[in-house]
Design an enzyme around this catalytic site. Structure first.
Site, mmCIF file in Angstrom:
data_model
loop_
_atom_site.group_PDB
_atom_site.id
_atom_site.type_symbol
_atom_site.label_atom_id
_atom_site.label_comp_id
_atom_site.label_asym_id
_atom_site.label_seq_id
_atom_site.Cartn_x
_atom_site.Cartn_y
_atom_site.Cartn_z
ATOM 1 N N GLY A 43 0.827 -1.197 0.000
ATOM 2 C CA GLY A 43 0.000 0.000 0.000
ATOM 3 C C GLY A 43 0.860 1.244 0.000
ATOM 4 N N CYS A 44 0.452 2.259 0.730
ATOM 5 C CA CYS A 44 1.188 3.523 0.787
ATOM 6 C C CYS A 44 2.651 3.301 1.146
ATOM 7 C CB CYS A 44 0.537 4.439 1.823
ATOM 8 S SG CYS A 44 1.508 5.892 2.235
ATOM 9 N N PHE A 45 3.553 3.712 0.254
ATOM 10 C CA PHE A 45 4.966 3.433 0.528
ATOM 11 C C PHE A 45 5.531 4.280 1.655
ATOM 12 C CE2 PHE A 45 5.948 5.635 -3.874
ATOM 13 C CZ PHE A 45 5.466 6.846 -3.422
#
Length: 223
Positions: A43-45
């Site tokens: 998901g969001c890095f």
């Protein structure tokens, strides 16, 4: 006349040199001797980078893009879809201090590996989970970690194990976003990057969902 010709010759050569330098700066750095890398998509890095840079034995983590067909993709291209890339993080670690297996076990317990459509509030193909491997040994370790996580969770895990391809570091403003001091405008109002990151993470429901799935086995929820 000789000087003019010489300068005209240098102009294209200088242009090519600058292009080559830009390409090198965007390329992922080679790991230092005695270290290894692990590339995962969760998901969001920003969140994955923040989580794993807190692990003892991890030397650093770089946010980027991998798994797609477009060379040197931008954030806008990846999030709009069509490039095939995942938001991913390349983790450099010292295997004498922390094993690949340990990191993978932590990874599974830091995401929702049952979600095929993204992660938490971030939807779309670029936000799906994945593990990237470079050889048969890495694949075997990843498959074992996946099997162990699935048995522990008691639910089907959809996280694929994929062949590692080119990894493109994300734009500079994405790196270490979670501890940045730049003032940014968010839906919560103007905030420093570190505060904006914390507000985003809470609003996205990442830690709440991970705790719901993994309970006390979640290594980063609430950090």
């Amino acid at each position: 006349m000789t000087r003019t010709v010489h300068l005209d010759f240098l102009k294209p050569a200088l242009l090519f040199a600058l292009i080559a330098l830009a390409t090198l700066l965007r390329a992922a750095p080679a790991p230092a001797a005695g270290t290894e890398t692990l590339t995962v998509a969760g998901g969001c890095f920003w969140c994955v980078e923040s989580d794993f840079e807190s692990v003892s034995g991890v030397i650093g983590a770089v946010s980027g893009y991998t798994g797609g067909k477009t060379s040197n993709p931008t954030y806008d291209q990846v999030t709009k879809g069509g490039t095939g890339h995942y938001e991913a993080v390349q983790i450099t670690f010292d295997p004498a201090r922390v094993s690949r297996e340990t990191l993978l076990n932590m990874f599974f317990r830091s995401v929702d590996p049952t979600d095929v459509g993204g992660q938490f509030c971030d939807r779309g193909s670029s936000y799906r989970t994945a593990i990237f491997v470079s050889n048969a040994g890495e694949k075997a370790i990843a498959e074992k970690a996946k099997s162990n996580a699935q048995n522990a969770l008691g639910q089907r895990i959809v996280t694929p194990i994929l062949q590692q391809g080119a990894f493109y570091p994300a734009e500079a403003y994405h790196q270490d976003y979670y501890k940045g001091t730049k003032l940014v405008l968010t839906r919560f109002g103007p905030k420093r990057q570190a505060s904006a990151y914390k507000a985003y993470r809470k609003a996205c429901g990442r830690d709440a969902r991970v705790k719901q799935l993994w309970g006390s086995d979640a290594p980063f929820a609430g950090s």
